[in-house]
Scaffold this motif. Structure first.
Motif, PDB file in Angstrom:
ATOM      1  N   ASN A   1      61.791 -24.189 -41.295  1.00 40.20           N
ATOM      2  CA  ASN A   1      60.443 -23.628 -41.300  1.00 40.20           C
ATOM      3  C   ASN A   1      59.398 -24.728 -41.122  1.00 40.20           C
ATOM      4  OD1 ASN A   1      58.454 -21.593 -41.545  1.00 40.20           O
ATOM      5  ND2 ASN A   1      58.210 -22.100 -43.710  1.00 40.20           N
ATOM      6  N   GLN A   2      59.617 -25.873 -41.721  1.00 39.72           N
ATOM      7  CA  GLN A   2      58.687 -26.999 -41.565  1.00 39.72           C
ATOM      8  C   GLN A   2      58.648 -27.463 -40.111  1.00 39.72           C
ATOM      9  OE1 GLN A   2      59.796 -29.990 -44.418  1.00 39.72           O
ATOM     10  NE2 GLN A   2      59.288 -28.699 -46.161  1.00 39.72           N
ATOM     11  N   ILE A   3      59.805 -27.567 -39.478  1.00 35.77           N
ATOM     12  CA  ILE A   3      59.863 -27.965 -38.061  1.00 35.77           C
ATOM     13  C   ILE A   3      59.182 -26.895 -37.208  1.00 35.77           C
ATOM     14  CG2 ILE A   3      61.372 -28.485 -36.103  1.00 35.77           C
ATOM     15  CD1 ILE A   3      63.467 -29.449 -38.205  1.00 35.77           C
ATOM     16  N   ASP A   4      59.466 -25.630 -37.508  1.00 37.43           N
ATOM     17  CA  ASP A   4      58.875 -24.498 -36.797  1.00 37.43           C
ATOM     18  C   ASP A   4      57.342 -24.553 -36.874  1.00 37.43           C
ATOM     19  OD1 ASP A   4      58.797 -21.819 -35.572  1.00 37.43           O
ATOM     20  OD2 ASP A   4      58.364 -21.085 -37.588  1.00 37.43           O
ATOM     21  N   ASN A   5      56.806 -24.812 -38.057  1.00 38.13           N
ATOM     22  CA  ASN A   5      55.357 -24.896 -38.219  1.00 38.13           C
ATOM     23  C   ASN A   5      54.766 -26.030 -37.379  1.00 38.13           C
ATOM     24  OD1 ASN A   5      55.356 -22.735 -40.006  1.00 38.13           O
ATOM     25  ND2 ASN A   5      55.403 -24.040 -41.824  1.00 38.13           N
ATOM     26  N   ARG A   6      55.487 -27.139 -37.310  1.00 36.35           N
ATOM     27  CA  ARG A   6      55.032 -28.265 -36.478  1.00 36.35           C
ATOM     28  C   ARG A   6      55.056 -27.870 -34.997  1.00 36.35           C
ATOM     29  NH1 ARG A   6      53.421 -33.006 -35.329  1.00 36.35           N
ATOM     30  NH2 ARG A   6      54.598 -34.576 -34.197  1.00 36.35           N
ATOM     31  N   ILE A   7      56.078 -27.141 -34.573  1.00 33.02           N
ATOM     32  CA  ILE A   7      56.163 -26.692 -33.179  1.00 33.02           C
ATOM     33  C   ILE A   7      54.969 -25.805 -32.839  1.00 33.02           C
ATOM     34  CG2 ILE A   7      57.467 -25.271 -31.547  1.00 33.02           C
ATOM     35  CD1 ILE A   7      60.036 -26.301 -32.917  1.00 33.02           C
ATOM     36  N   VAL A   8      54.594 -24.906 -33.749  1.00 32.27           N
ATOM     37  CA  VAL A   8      53.438 -24.026 -33.515  1.00 32.27           C
ATOM     38  C   VAL A   8      52.192 -24.859 -33.212  1.00 32.27           C
ATOM     39  CG1 VAL A   8      51.857 -22.370 -34.600  1.00 32.27           C
ATOM     40  CG2 VAL A   8      54.328 -22.080 -34.861  1.00 32.27           C
ATOM     41  N   VAL A   9      51.958 -25.885 -34.000  1.00 23.84           N
ATOM     42  CA  VAL A   9      50.784 -26.751 -33.805  1.00 23.84           C
ATOM     43  C   VAL A   9      50.878 -27.484 -32.467  1.00 23.84           C
ATOM     44  CG1 VAL A   9      49.571 -28.795 -34.686  1.00 23.84           C
ATOM     45  CG2 VAL A   9      50.351 -27.012 -36.275  1.00 23.84           C
ATOM     46  N   LEU A  10      52.037 -28.023 -32.158  1.00 21.98           N
ATOM     47  CA  LEU A  10      52.212 -28.765 -30.906  1.00 21.98           C
ATOM     48  C   LEU A  10      52.010 -27.864 -29.689  1.00 21.98           C
ATOM     49  CD1 LEU A  10      55.289 -30.918 -31.932  1.00 21.98           C
ATOM     50  CD2 LEU A  10      52.939 -31.726 -31.589  1.00 21.98           C
ATOM     51  N   VAL A  11      52.489 -26.632 -29.769  1.00 22.30           N
ATOM     52  CA  VAL A  11      52.301 -25.686 -28.667  1.00 22.30           C
ATOM     53  C   VAL A  11      50.817 -25.360 -28.516  1.00 22.30           C
ATOM     54  CG1 VAL A  11      52.742 -23.301 -27.925  1.00 22.30           C
ATOM     55  CG2 VAL A  11      54.632 -24.722 -28.737  1.00 22.30           C
TER      56      VAL A  11
ATOM     57  N   LYS B   1      50.982 -30.117 -26.361  1.00 23.67           N
ATOM     58  CA  LYS B   1      51.715 -31.393 -26.342  1.00 23.67           C
ATOM     59  C   LYS B   1      53.169 -31.143 -25.937  1.00 23.67           C
ATOM     60  CE  LYS B   1      48.684 -33.689 -29.564  1.00 23.67           C
ATOM     61  NZ  LYS B   1      48.557 -34.354 -30.860  1.00 23.67           N
ATOM     62  N   VAL B   2      53.413 -31.168 -24.640  1.00 22.89           N
ATOM     63  CA  VAL B   2      54.703 -30.780 -24.067  1.00 22.89           C
ATOM     64  C   VAL B   2      55.855 -31.639 -24.577  1.00 22.89           C
ATOM     65  CG1 VAL B   2      56.008 -30.477 -21.931  1.00 22.89           C
ATOM     66  CG2 VAL B   2      53.584 -29.914 -21.992  1.00 22.89           C
ATOM     67  N   GLU B   3      55.748 -32.944 -24.478  1.00 25.45           N
ATOM     68  CA  GLU B   3      56.855 -33.831 -24.862  1.00 25.45           C
ATOM     69  C   GLU B   3      57.189 -33.705 -26.344  1.00 25.45           C
ATOM     70  OE1 GLU B   3      58.798 -35.345 -22.688  1.00 25.45           O
ATOM     71  OE2 GLU B   3      57.491 -34.439 -21.187  1.00 25.45           O
ATOM     72  N   GLU B   4      56.165 -33.665 -27.179  1.00 27.40           N
ATOM     73  CA  GLU B   4      56.382 -33.540 -28.616  1.00 27.40           C
ATOM     74  C   GLU B   4      56.998 -32.181 -28.954  1.00 27.40           C
ATOM     75  OE1 GLU B   4      53.580 -34.575 -27.184  1.00 27.40           O
ATOM     76  OE2 GLU B   4      52.654 -36.193 -28.317  1.00 27.40           O
ATOM     77  N   PHE B   5      56.517 -31.122 -28.285  1.00 23.61           N
ATOM     78  CA  PHE B   5      57.073 -29.784 -28.480  1.00 23.61           C
ATOM     79  C   PHE B   5      58.557 -29.772 -28.127  1.00 23.61           C
ATOM     80  CE2 PHE B   5      58.194 -26.461 -25.321  1.00 23.61           C
ATOM     81  CZ  PHE B   5      58.683 -25.510 -26.201  1.00 23.61           C
ATOM     82  N   ARG B   6      58.905 -30.326 -26.969  1.00 15.60           N
ATOM     83  CA  ARG B   6      60.315 -30.356 -26.537  1.00 15.60           C
ATOM     84  C   ARG B   6      61.189 -31.121 -27.535  1.00 15.60           C
ATOM     85  NH1 ARG B   6      61.228 -28.000 -22.062  1.00 15.60           N
ATOM     86  NH2 ARG B   6      59.736 -27.872 -20.365  1.00 15.60           N
ATOM     87  N   SER B   7      60.667 -32.215 -28.030  1.00 23.93           N
ATOM     88  CA  SER B   7      61.392 -33.032 -28.991  1.00 23.93           C
ATOM     89  C   SER B   7      61.645 -32.268 -30.292  1.00 23.93           C
ATOM     90  CB  SER B   7      60.601 -34.317 -29.271  1.00 23.93           C
ATOM     91  OG  SER B   7      61.220 -35.070 -30.267  1.00 23.93           O
TER      92      SER B   7
ATOM     93  N   GLU C   1      66.682 -24.716 -25.566  1.00 23.89           N
ATOM     94  CA  GLU C   1      65.965 -25.999 -25.458  1.00 23.89           C
ATOM     95  C   GLU C   1      65.115 -26.127 -24.205  1.00 23.89           C
ATOM     96  OE1 GLU C   1      67.462 -30.051 -26.348  1.00 23.89           O
ATOM     97  OE2 GLU C   1      69.118 -28.959 -27.292  1.00 23.89           O
ATOM     98  N   ASP C   2      65.481 -25.412 -23.143  1.00 30.35           N
ATOM     99  CA  ASP C   2      64.741 -25.545 -21.886  1.00 30.35           C
ATOM    100  C   ASP C   2      63.529 -24.600 -21.805  1.00 30.35           C
ATOM    101  OD1 ASP C   2      66.098 -23.159 -21.572  1.00 30.35           O
ATOM    102  OD2 ASP C   2      66.968 -23.664 -19.627  1.00 30.35           O
ATOM    103  N   LEU C   3      63.123 -24.053 -22.930  1.00 31.21           N
ATOM    104  CA  LEU C   3      61.943 -23.190 -22.985  1.00 31.21           C
ATOM    105  C   LEU C   3      60.717 -23.953 -22.484  1.00 31.21           C
ATOM    106  CD1 LEU C   3      61.103 -20.336 -24.195  1.00 31.21           C
ATOM    107  CD2 LEU C   3      60.295 -21.650 -26.156  1.00 31.21           C
ATOM    108  N   SER C   4      59.939 -23.337 -21.613  1.00 30.55           N
ATOM    109  CA  SER C   4      58.728 -24.001 -21.111  1.00 30.55           C
ATOM    110  C   SER C   4      57.599 -23.862 -22.135  1.00 30.55           C
ATOM    111  CB  SER C   4      58.287 -23.371 -19.786  1.00 30.55           C
ATOM    112  OG  SER C   4      57.736 -22.082 -20.023  1.00 30.55           O
ATOM    113  N   LEU C   5      56.596 -24.687 -22.004  1.00 29.40           N
ATOM    114  CA  LEU C   5      55.443 -24.613 -22.898  1.00 29.40           C
ATOM    115  C   LEU C   5      54.754 -23.256 -22.761  1.00 29.40           C
ATOM    116  CD1 LEU C   5      53.662 -26.076 -24.971  1.00 29.40           C
ATOM    117  CD2 LEU C   5      52.240 -26.833 -23.077  1.00 29.40           C
TER     118      LEU C   5
END
Length: 92
Positions: free
Chosen positions: A22-32, A36-42, A73-77
């Motif tokens: 959930n913590q990683i998921d919350n970070r992904i929401v912010v990056l999207v 921030k494409v590279e950070e989101f993919r990471s 993993e290959d989901l686009s932004l």
């Protein structure tokens, strides 16, 4: 909790792992949101890796309803904007 990684199978995840995801998921929401494409993919790769590493794989023959569906993993932004919004895929 049963988590499906699209195209890869299902995993049984203990509560402690779900909190971490959930913590990683919350970070992904912010990056999207920030585009921030590279950070989101990471972070998406990290999320999937954690599930595979710490979750218990469920045999393909065992049919269970998934509580959470994680995109590949290959989901686009652009696609991620429809998935990782609000509370993300792991509800708080």
């Amino acid at each position: 909790m049963i988590i499906r990684i699209m195209g890869e199978g299902q995993y049984r995840a203990p509560e402690a792992l779900c909190d971490e995801l959930n913590q990683i998921d919350n970070r992904i929401v912010v990056l999207v949101e920030e585009g921030k494409v590279e950070e989101f993919r990471s972070e998406l790769a990290r999320l999937i890796s954690k599930i595979k590493e710490k979750g218990e794989p469920i045999e393909a023959e065992e049919l269970l309803k998934s509580d959470i569906i994680v995109p590949p993993e290959d989901l686009s932004l652009e696609e991620a904007k429809d998935v990782f919004k609000g509370a993300g895929i792991f509800e708080d």
